[in-house]
Design an enzyme around this catalytic site. Sequence first.
Site, PDB file in Angstrom:
ATOM      1  N   GLU A 100       3.447  -4.649  -4.841  1.00 55.69           N
ATOM      2  CA  GLU A 100       3.716  -5.416  -3.526  1.00 55.69           C
ATOM      3  C   GLU A 100       2.282  -5.577  -2.605  1.00 55.69           C
ATOM      4  OE1 GLU A 100       8.387  -5.291  -3.299  1.00 55.69           O
ATOM      5  OE2 GLU A 100       7.366  -3.622  -2.554  1.00 55.69           O
ATOM      6  N   CYS A 129      -2.299  -4.869   3.252  1.00 59.34           N
ATOM      7  CA  CYS A 129      -1.983  -3.472   2.456  1.00 59.34           C
ATOM      8  C   CYS A 129      -2.023  -3.684   1.349  1.00 59.34           C
ATOM      9  CB  CYS A 129      -0.803  -2.824   3.015  1.00 59.34           C
ATOM     10  SG  CYS A 129      -0.345  -1.434   2.124  1.00 59.34           S
ATOM     11  N   CYS A 186       4.697  12.418  -5.576  1.00 57.68           N
ATOM     12  CA  CYS A 186       5.122  12.994  -4.054  1.00 57.68           C
ATOM     13  C   CYS A 186       6.528  12.688  -3.738  1.00 57.68           C
ATOM     14  CB  CYS A 186       4.384  12.134  -2.971  1.00 57.68           C
ATOM     15  SG  CYS A 186       2.392  12.262  -3.385  1.00 57.68           S
ATOM     16  N   CYS A 195       2.892   5.163  -9.979  1.00 58.93           N
ATOM     17  CA  CYS A 195       2.260   6.367  -9.602  1.00 58.93           C
ATOM     18  C   CYS A 195       2.500   7.528 -10.250  1.00 58.93           C
ATOM     19  CB  CYS A 195       2.106   6.461  -7.978  1.00 58.93           C
ATOM     20  SG  CYS A 195       0.894   7.546  -7.566  1.00 58.93           S
ATOM     21  N   CYS A 240       8.322   9.799  -1.666  1.00 56.06           N
ATOM     22  CA  CYS A 240       7.496   8.247  -1.826  1.00 56.06           C
ATOM     23  C   CYS A 240       8.460   7.523  -3.217  1.00 56.06           C
ATOM     24  CB  CYS A 240       6.329   8.532  -2.329  1.00 56.06           C
ATOM     25  SG  CYS A 240       5.236   6.767  -2.793  1.00 56.06           S
ATOM     26  N   CYS A 261       6.029   1.476   4.986  1.00 57.56           N
ATOM     27  CA  CYS A 261       5.268   2.449   4.072  1.00 57.56           C
ATOM     28  C   CYS A 261       6.186   3.176   3.223  1.00 57.56           C
ATOM     29  CB  CYS A 261       4.648   3.691   4.832  1.00 57.56           C
ATOM     30  SG  CYS A 261       3.513   3.225   5.698  1.00 57.56           S
TER      31      CYS A 261
HETATM   32  N1  SAH Z   1      -1.457   7.008  -2.901  1.00 62.98           N
HETATM   33  C1  SAH Z   1      -2.153   7.123  -1.659  1.00 62.98           C
HETATM   34  C2  SAH Z   1      -1.857   5.566  -0.767  1.00 62.98           C
HETATM   35  C3  SAH Z   1      -0.726   4.870  -0.746  1.00 62.98           C
HETATM   36  S1  SAH Z   1       0.707   5.497  -0.130  1.00 62.98           S
HETATM   37  C4  SAH Z   1      -1.686   7.970  -0.729  1.00 62.98           C
HETATM   38  O1  SAH Z   1      -0.754   8.830  -1.130  1.00 62.98           O
HETATM   39  O2  SAH Z   1      -2.420   8.053   0.243  1.00 62.98           O
HETATM   40  C5  SAH Z   1       0.252   5.187   1.719  1.00 62.98           C
HETATM   41  C6  SAH Z   1       0.950   6.300   2.657  1.00 62.98           C
HETATM   42  O3  SAH Z   1       2.402   6.023   2.848  1.00 62.98           O
HETATM   43  C7  SAH Z   1       0.682   7.699   2.392  1.00 62.98           C
HETATM   44  O4  SAH Z   1       0.335   8.112   3.403  1.00 62.98           O
HETATM   45  C8  SAH Z   1       2.121   8.174   1.844  1.00 62.98           C
HETATM   46  O5  SAH Z   1       2.186   9.473   1.518  1.00 62.98           O
HETATM   47  C9  SAH Z   1       2.733   7.387   2.548  1.00 62.98           C
HETATM   48  N2  SAH Z   1       4.564   7.381   2.163  1.00 62.98           N
HETATM   49  C10 SAH Z   1       4.814   7.565   1.061  1.00 62.98           C
HETATM   50  N3  SAH Z   1       6.058   7.341   0.902  1.00 62.98           N
HETATM   51  C11 SAH Z   1       6.713   7.093   2.250  1.00 62.98           C
HETATM   52  C12 SAH Z   1       8.028   7.109   2.870  1.00 62.98           C
HETATM   53  N4  SAH Z   1       9.075   7.014   2.240  1.00 62.98           N
HETATM   54  N5  SAH Z   1       7.834   7.005   4.387  1.00 62.98           N
HETATM   55  C13 SAH Z   1       6.554   7.132   4.827  1.00 62.98           C
HETATM   56  N6  SAH Z   1       5.516   7.203   4.473  1.00 62.98           N
HETATM   57  C14 SAH Z   1       5.353   7.036   2.956  1.00 62.98           C
HETATM   58 FE1  SF4 Z   2       1.423   8.072  -5.491  1.00 65.26          FE
HETATM   59 FE2  SF4 Z   2       3.268   7.863  -3.490  1.00 65.26          FE
HETATM   60 FE3  SF4 Z   2       2.024  10.011  -3.585  1.00 65.26          FE
HETATM   61 FE4  SF4 Z   2       0.732   7.913  -2.849  1.00 65.26          FE
HETATM   62  S1  SF4 Z   2       2.460   8.971  -1.862  1.00 65.26           S
HETATM   63  S2  SF4 Z   2      -0.143   9.654  -4.270  1.00 65.26           S
HETATM   64  S3  SF4 Z   2       1.566   6.318  -3.968  1.00 65.26           S
HETATM   65  S4  SF4 Z   2       3.455   9.172  -5.132  1.00 65.26           S
END
Ligand code: SAH
Ligand code: SF4
Length: 372
Positions: free
Chosen positions: A91, A104, A115, A111, A118, A344
């Site tokens: 997306e 974005c 995390c 990924c 996420c 996000c």
């Molecule tokens: N992989 C990279 C970039 C993509 S995620 C990273 O982790 O930085 C962009 C941002 O959204 C990151 O800070 C991530 O931790 C945050 N994010 C992921 N899942 C989220 C959620 N469910 N609610 C709010 N922020 C989230």
């Molecule tokens: Fe991957 Fe989501 Fe962690 Fe970013 S926040 S590194 S997209 S698992």
Amino acid sequence: MSVNLLNFDKQQLTEYFESIGEKPFRAKQLMRWMHQFGVLDFEQMTDIAKPLREKLARETSITPPTVQIEQISNDGTRKWLIDTGAGNGVETVFIPEDARGTLCISSQVGCALECTFCSTGRQGFNRNLNVSEIIGQLWLANQSLRQDADYGLLAKDDRIISNVVMMGMGEPLANYRNVVTALHIMLDDAAYGLSRRRVTLSTSGLVPAMDKLREDCPVALAVSLHAPNDKLRDEIVPINKNYPIAELMAACQRYLEKAPRDFVTFEYVMLDGVNDTQAHAKQLLEIVKDVPCKFNLIPFNPFPDSGYDTSTPDNIRRFRDILMQAGYVVTTRKTRGEDIDAACGQLAGKVQDKTKRTEQRILRKIHLESAA
Ligand code: SAH
Ligand code: SF4
């Protein structure tokens, strides 16, 4: 198969033209046709001689990725679902604001870094996007927005997309080569001409790749910190086990020596009862004390079965106040495009229906367990 010229930055295009006995300046001409004018048909490239146009049409193509769905939110946010084949998608989200328009961009299908909060991480890793799929998101969004009536009065070279953030699906530094090539195209005056300060890469903290980026293509940097101590960060951002907080902070300091901005942005997702207490805020001040930085607090965006709740507005305010009282600039991210799941961490490339994804998750778990 023919070469897709959208995969090349200027240097690679120059090498390509040299390899077929053409002058290097052709690279610049072609970049402008493809990226600035959005022209895909070689026939229309009138300053390129006909025999070369015919040769290019025979041996190469200019193929942007295909859009499966375009959605427009009540607040003007737009989301495109890009087909990446095999029932998967990524997306791209456009966020219009008063003085700027931010795109974005995703870098991977899924990924691998897992995390826990996420939705992309929950999907697991499928594959890296190639350059044409990464820069193609900017190409498509640009074309799509330009055709839109809201922007119909813009002069030809006015920018609708003024900023790019590599904050979509995937960890950009885990797809290093393709991401850096795409960054070169974003910054190139013959293509999108964005300044380094207006292109931000967000990483969960792959330290060796941060050091490399600082040399190869320093752009503005955001780091997903999310926890103020190793114990908690190991749990919610598991890559921390490889690159713990002290190493990450040292890498941020090194990055700033070459960065276009004199601060790093620390992203911090606000998870109710997990990382959002006043004690956490105070610990956070301790760990960042040697890194010039700003904070971006992101209220957790829920998704099905996440197991987390968003911090209460009061807790977010208290957390923010502690950082602000210590003299830091803190923004609390407004959630945009919620009605179209564009916020996000909600980006999930929903080509497959949810049941199928859940099944896959279960299968993956079984696979992991049986491998253990
Ligand atoms: N992989 C990279 C970039 C993509 S995620 C990273 O982790 O930085 C962009 C941002 O959204 C990151 O800070 C991530 O931790 C945050 N994010 C992921 N899942 C989220 C959620 N469910 N609610 C709010 N922020 C989230
Ligand atoms: Fe991957 Fe989501 Fe962690 Fe970013 S926040 S590194 S997209 S698992």
